[in-house]
Design a protein around this motif. Structure first.
Motif, PDB file in Angstrom:
ATOM      1  N   ALA A 172      50.004  39.761  30.006  1.00 28.25           N
ATOM      2  CA  ALA A 172      48.780  39.525  30.779  1.00 28.25           C
ATOM      3  C   ALA A 172      49.088  39.316  32.267  1.00 28.25           C
ATOM      4  O   ALA A 172      50.235  39.381  32.718  1.00 28.25           O
ATOM      5  CB  ALA A 172      48.015  38.345  30.199  1.00 28.25           C
ATOM      6  N   THR A 173      48.055  39.048  33.030  1.00 30.53           N
ATOM      7  CA  THR A 173      48.114  39.067  34.490  1.00 30.53           C
ATOM      8  C   THR A 173      49.136  38.099  35.061  1.00 30.53           C
ATOM      9  O   THR A 173      49.970  38.476  35.900  1.00 30.53           O
ATOM     10  CB  THR A 173      46.717  38.742  35.056  1.00 30.53           C
ATOM     11  N   THR A 174      49.088  36.850  34.649  1.00 30.32           N
ATOM     12  CA  THR A 174      49.975  35.851  35.246  1.00 30.32           C
ATOM     13  C   THR A 174      51.438  36.195  35.038  1.00 30.32           C
ATOM     14  O   THR A 174      52.252  36.107  35.961  1.00 30.32           O
ATOM     15  CB  THR A 174      49.660  34.457  34.662  1.00 30.32           C
ATOM     16  N   TRP A 175      51.784  36.612  33.822  1.00 34.32           N
ATOM     17  CA  TRP A 175      53.182  36.952  33.550  1.00 34.32           C
ATOM     18  C   TRP A 175      53.618  38.189  34.317  1.00 34.32           C
ATOM     19  O   TRP A 175      54.773  38.279  34.772  1.00 34.32           O
ATOM     20  CB  TRP A 175      53.381  37.145  32.053  1.00 34.32           C
ATOM     21  N   SER A 176      52.725  39.140  34.474  1.00 38.21           N
ATOM     22  CA  SER A 176      53.068  40.355  35.214  1.00 38.21           C
ATOM     23  C   SER A 176      53.272  40.049  36.692  1.00 38.21           C
ATOM     24  O   SER A 176      54.210  40.551  37.326  1.00 38.21           O
ATOM     25  CB  SER A 176      51.980  41.410  35.020  1.00 38.21           C
ATOM     26  N   LEU A 177      52.393  39.211  37.250  1.00 40.17           N
ATOM     27  CA  LEU A 177      52.573  38.809  38.644  1.00 40.17           C
ATOM     28  C   LEU A 177      53.867  38.019  38.824  1.00 40.17           C
ATOM     29  O   LEU A 177      54.593  38.212  39.809  1.00 40.17           O
ATOM     30  CB  LEU A 177      51.388  37.980  39.112  1.00 40.17           C
ATOM     31  N   ASN A 178      54.160  37.115  37.888  1.00 39.62           N
ATOM     32  CA  ASN A 178      55.412  36.358  37.980  1.00 39.62           C
ATOM     33  C   ASN A 178      56.612  37.287  38.083  1.00 39.62           C
ATOM     34  O   ASN A 178      57.508  37.084  38.913  1.00 39.62           O
ATOM     35  CB  ASN A 178      55.588  35.470  36.746  1.00 39.62           C
ATOM     36  N   ALA A 179      56.642  38.291  37.223  1.00 36.62           N
ATOM     37  CA  ALA A 179      57.778  39.203  37.202  1.00 36.62           C
ATOM     38  C   ALA A 179      57.887  39.970  38.516  1.00 36.62           C
ATOM     39  O   ALA A 179      58.966  40.063  39.114  1.00 36.62           O
ATOM     40  CB  ALA A 179      57.652  40.169  36.024  1.00 36.62           C
ATOM     41  N   LEU A 180      56.788  40.527  38.969  1.00 37.00           N
ATOM     42  CA  LEU A 180      56.821  41.325  40.193  1.00 37.00           C
ATOM     43  C   LEU A 180      57.223  40.474  41.398  1.00 37.00           C
ATOM     44  O   LEU A 180      57.985  40.927  42.261  1.00 37.00           O
ATOM     45  CB  LEU A 180      55.460  41.979  40.422  1.00 37.00           C
ATOM     46  N   ARG A 181      56.729  39.262  41.460  1.00 36.57           N
ATOM     47  CA  ARG A 181      57.108  38.367  42.568  1.00 36.57           C
ATOM     48  C   ARG A 181      58.586  38.020  42.486  1.00 36.57           C
ATOM     49  O   ARG A 181      59.297  38.063  43.490  1.00 36.57           O
ATOM     50  CB  ARG A 181      56.237  37.112  42.542  1.00 36.57           C
ATOM     51  N   ASP A 182      59.059  37.670  41.298  1.00 31.08           N
ATOM     52  CA  ASP A 182      60.471  37.329  41.138  1.00 31.08           C
ATOM     53  C   ASP A 182      61.379  38.508  41.461  1.00 31.08           C
ATOM     54  O   ASP A 182      62.508  38.310  41.933  1.00 31.08           O
ATOM     55  CB  ASP A 182      60.746  36.866  39.704  1.00 31.08           C
ATOM     56  N   TRP A 183      60.913  39.711  41.214  1.00 33.76           N
ATOM     57  CA  TRP A 183      61.722  40.894  41.501  1.00 33.76           C
ATOM     58  C   TRP A 183      61.703  41.287  42.974  1.00 33.76           C
ATOM     59  O   TRP A 183      62.402  42.218  43.365  1.00 33.76           O
ATOM     60  CB  TRP A 183      61.234  42.069  40.660  1.00 33.76           C
ATOM     61  N   GLY A 184      60.909  40.591  43.782  1.00 34.92           N
ATOM     62  CA  GLY A 184      60.915  40.853  45.213  1.00 34.92           C
ATOM     63  C   GLY A 184      59.940  41.900  45.676  1.00 34.92           C
ATOM     64  O   GLY A 184      60.064  42.403  46.805  1.00 34.92           O
ATOM     65  N   LEU A 185      58.947  42.242  44.861  1.00 33.47           N
ATOM     66  CA  LEU A 185      57.957  43.232  45.288  1.00 33.47           C
ATOM     67  C   LEU A 185      57.230  42.750  46.535  1.00 33.47           C
ATOM     68  O   LEU A 185      56.821  41.587  46.618  1.00 33.47           O
ATOM     69  CB  LEU A 185      56.945  43.471  44.169  1.00 33.47           C
ATOM     70  N   ASP A 186      57.055  43.623  47.499  1.00 34.60           N
ATOM     71  CA  ASP A 186      56.275  43.289  48.681  1.00 34.60           C
ATOM     72  C   ASP A 186      54.813  43.158  48.288  1.00 34.60           C
ATOM     73  O   ASP A 186      54.267  43.998  47.567  1.00 34.60           O
ATOM     74  CB  ASP A 186      56.434  44.389  49.735  1.00 34.60           C
ATOM     75  N   ALA A 187      54.172  42.115  48.767  1.00 32.09           N
ATOM     76  CA  ALA A 187      52.768  41.870  48.413  1.00 32.09           C
ATOM     77  C   ALA A 187      51.867  43.021  48.824  1.00 32.09           C
ATOM     78  O   ALA A 187      50.797  43.219  48.215  1.00 32.09           O
ATOM     79  CB  ALA A 187      52.294  40.571  49.061  1.00 32.09           C
ATOM     80  N   ASP A 188      52.260  43.790  49.822  1.00 28.87           N
ATOM     81  CA  ASP A 188      51.435  44.924  50.253  1.00 28.87           C
ATOM     82  C   ASP A 188      51.242  45.944  49.138  1.00 28.87           C
ATOM     83  O   ASP A 188      50.249  46.681  49.131  1.00 28.87           O
ATOM     84  CB  ASP A 188      52.060  45.610  51.472  1.00 28.87           C
ATOM     85  N   ALA A 189      52.189  45.990  48.207  1.00 26.55           N
ATOM     86  CA  ALA A 189      52.065  46.934  47.086  1.00 26.55           C
ATOM     87  C   ALA A 189      50.922  46.549  46.163  1.00 26.55           C
ATOM     88  O   ALA A 189      50.490  47.366  45.341  1.00 26.55           O
ATOM     89  CB  ALA A 189      53.375  47.001  46.308  1.00 26.55           C
ATOM     90  N   LEU A 190      50.431  45.330  46.289  1.00 27.23           N
ATOM     91  CA  LEU A 190      49.305  44.857  45.479  1.00 27.23           C
ATOM     92  C   LEU A 190      48.105  44.527  46.357  1.00 27.23           C
ATOM     93  O   LEU A 190      47.305  43.644  46.035  1.00 27.23           O
ATOM     94  CB  LEU A 190      49.723  43.619  44.679  1.00 27.23           C
ATOM     95  N   ALA A 191      47.973  45.239  47.453  1.00 24.45           N
ATOM     96  CA  ALA A 191      46.845  45.006  48.359  1.00 24.45           C
ATOM     97  C   ALA A 191      45.529  45.102  47.602  1.00 24.45           C
ATOM     98  O   ALA A 191      45.297  46.050  46.838  1.00 24.45           O
ATOM     99  CB  ALA A 191      46.873  46.022  49.501  1.00 24.45           C
ATOM    100  N   GLY A 192      44.671  44.126  47.792  1.00 20.10           N
ATOM    101  CA  GLY A 192      43.372  44.096  47.134  1.00 20.10           C
ATOM    102  C   GLY A 192      43.367  43.394  45.798  1.00 20.10           C
ATOM    103  O   GLY A 192      42.292  43.084  45.253  1.00 20.10           O
ATOM    104  N   THR A 193      44.553  43.103  45.245  1.00 21.51           N
ATOM    105  CA  THR A 193      44.616  42.483  43.925  1.00 21.51           C
ATOM    106  C   THR A 193      44.047  41.069  43.938  1.00 21.51           C
ATOM    107  O   THR A 193      43.343  40.658  42.996  1.00 21.51           O
ATOM    108  CB  THR A 193      46.066  42.473  43.406  1.00 21.51           C
ATOM    109  N   ALA A 194      44.337  40.304  44.980  1.00 24.73           N
ATOM    110  CA  ALA A 194      43.818  38.926  45.041  1.00 24.73           C
ATOM    111  C   ALA A 194      42.294  38.919  44.963  1.00 24.73           C
ATOM    112  O   ALA A 194      41.700  38.100  44.250  1.00 24.73           O
ATOM    113  CB  ALA A 194      44.292  38.243  46.321  1.00 24.73           C
TER     114      ALA A 194
END
Length: 325
Positions: A87-109
């Motif tokens: 689900a969403t929280t776990w997927s965001l945790n992984a992407l953040r921990d892996w160093g994904l730039d937040a710009d790749a998720l523009a509009g997600t918030a």
């Protein structure tokens, strides 16, 4: 202890989500090189695949903490089935921990603010809910994606236990803190502080929570001095919500570097646990896989040498040893 001379090469032959961290923290690569690798998290490997699973409404698997349609009374909800991690929280945790730039998720918030509600009481996503681990994940993820989680930040000092830590079971009346919950909260608070410079109240709460773990030398019950539980000395990646000596030392490394201090000597027993788990070739083994539904596996099966745990273990010992602790 003999170290395999091929170890750096082996760690560099990994997914960009891990490779950029190896380049930065172990191989001492130029910043331009590791940043270039980090940028590739969005376009190849684990990061790219997980980004491709995002729903049009901004969520993953149609849910905030659990996938849509999860049967809380069915077989998958049994204690030995494990938490689903799609689900969403776990997927965001992984992407953040892996160093994904937040710009790749523009509009997600914004999408999550409109479309995602917690399974608990249907509460709005960025407001958090009552579980302190979930709220800590949300605090870090919201800070990363630019959501307004300032109200959630204030929640943590208000829900800190008298002993200095936190417990996700506080809502059920628990007044004693949990190793797991406290470490997850500390990670969220440190991420928020490092990203925004949030003030003294959060910093004081963080340091009080750190003292809760340090008083127990990361491994022991304060009341009896006995080991807290077998899970503290078992290493598995991804860490998920689980406490371990390695997960805790990794946090204290980050906090100490952020604060500009030296390693606390009370970490010594946990360091010994990490060192004793190192194999003769300088690697660490995956000891188990946390059960639960996943999009895909990101590390090796139990019993095999783990690139992720080897990275974390090598980095932790290098930090401790370089400080002369």
């Amino acid at each position: 202890m003999r170290t395999d001379p091929a170890l750096p090469t082996w760690l560099l032959d990994t997914d960009p989500a891990l490779r950029w961290q190896v380049q930065r923290d172990l191989a001492e690569a130029p910043e331009e090189q590791w940043r270039e690798t980090r940028a590739r998290v969005a376009t190849e490997g684990f990061g790219s695949v997980l980004l491709g699973q995002q729903d049009r409404d901004g969520q993953w698997a149609g849910g905030a903490y659990f996938p849509a349609g999860f049967d809380f009374e069915g077989p998958e909800a049994a204690p030995d089935a494990g938490q689903p991690y799609t689900a969403t929280t776990w997927s965001l945790n992984a992407l953040r921990d892996w160093g994904l730039d937040a710009d790749a998720l523009a509009g997600t918030a914004e999408l999550l603010a409109r479309n995602s509600r917690w399974e608990y009481d249907n509460l709005p996503y960025w407001d958090g809910e009552v579980d302190c681990c979930i709220n800590a994940f949300t605090l870090a993820n919201g800070t990363w994606l630019g959501a307004d989680v300032s109200g959630l930040a204030r929640w943590f000092p208000e829900h800190q236990q008298d002993d200095g830590g936190w417990n996700c079971e506080w809502v059920e009346g628990s007044t004693r803190s949990s190793f797991h919950s406290t470490l997850n909260v500390l990670r969220g608070l440190l991420y928020r502080e490092a990203a925004t410079g949030d003030g003294e109240e959060l910093r004081a709460a963080r340091r009080k929570g750190e003292e809760y773990l340090l008083e127990r030398r990361l491994l022991y019950r304060l009341s009896t001095g006995e080991p807290v539980a077998h899970w503290a000395t078992r290493f598995a990646y991804p860490f998920r919500w689980f406490y371990s000596a390695l997960n805790a030392v990794d946090y204290f490394r980050a906090a100490t570097l952020h604060d500009g201090g030296s390693p606390d000597p009370r970490l010594a027993d946990a360091i010994d646990v990490i060192r004793s788990a190192r194999q003769p070739d300088g690697t660490w083994l995956q000891e188990r896989r946390h059960p639960g539904r996943v999009w895909f596996e990101v590390d090796v099966p139990a019993g095999e040498r783990s690139p992720w745990l080897t990275f974390y273990g090598t980095r932790a010992l290098a930090w401790w040893d370089s400080a002369g602790s």
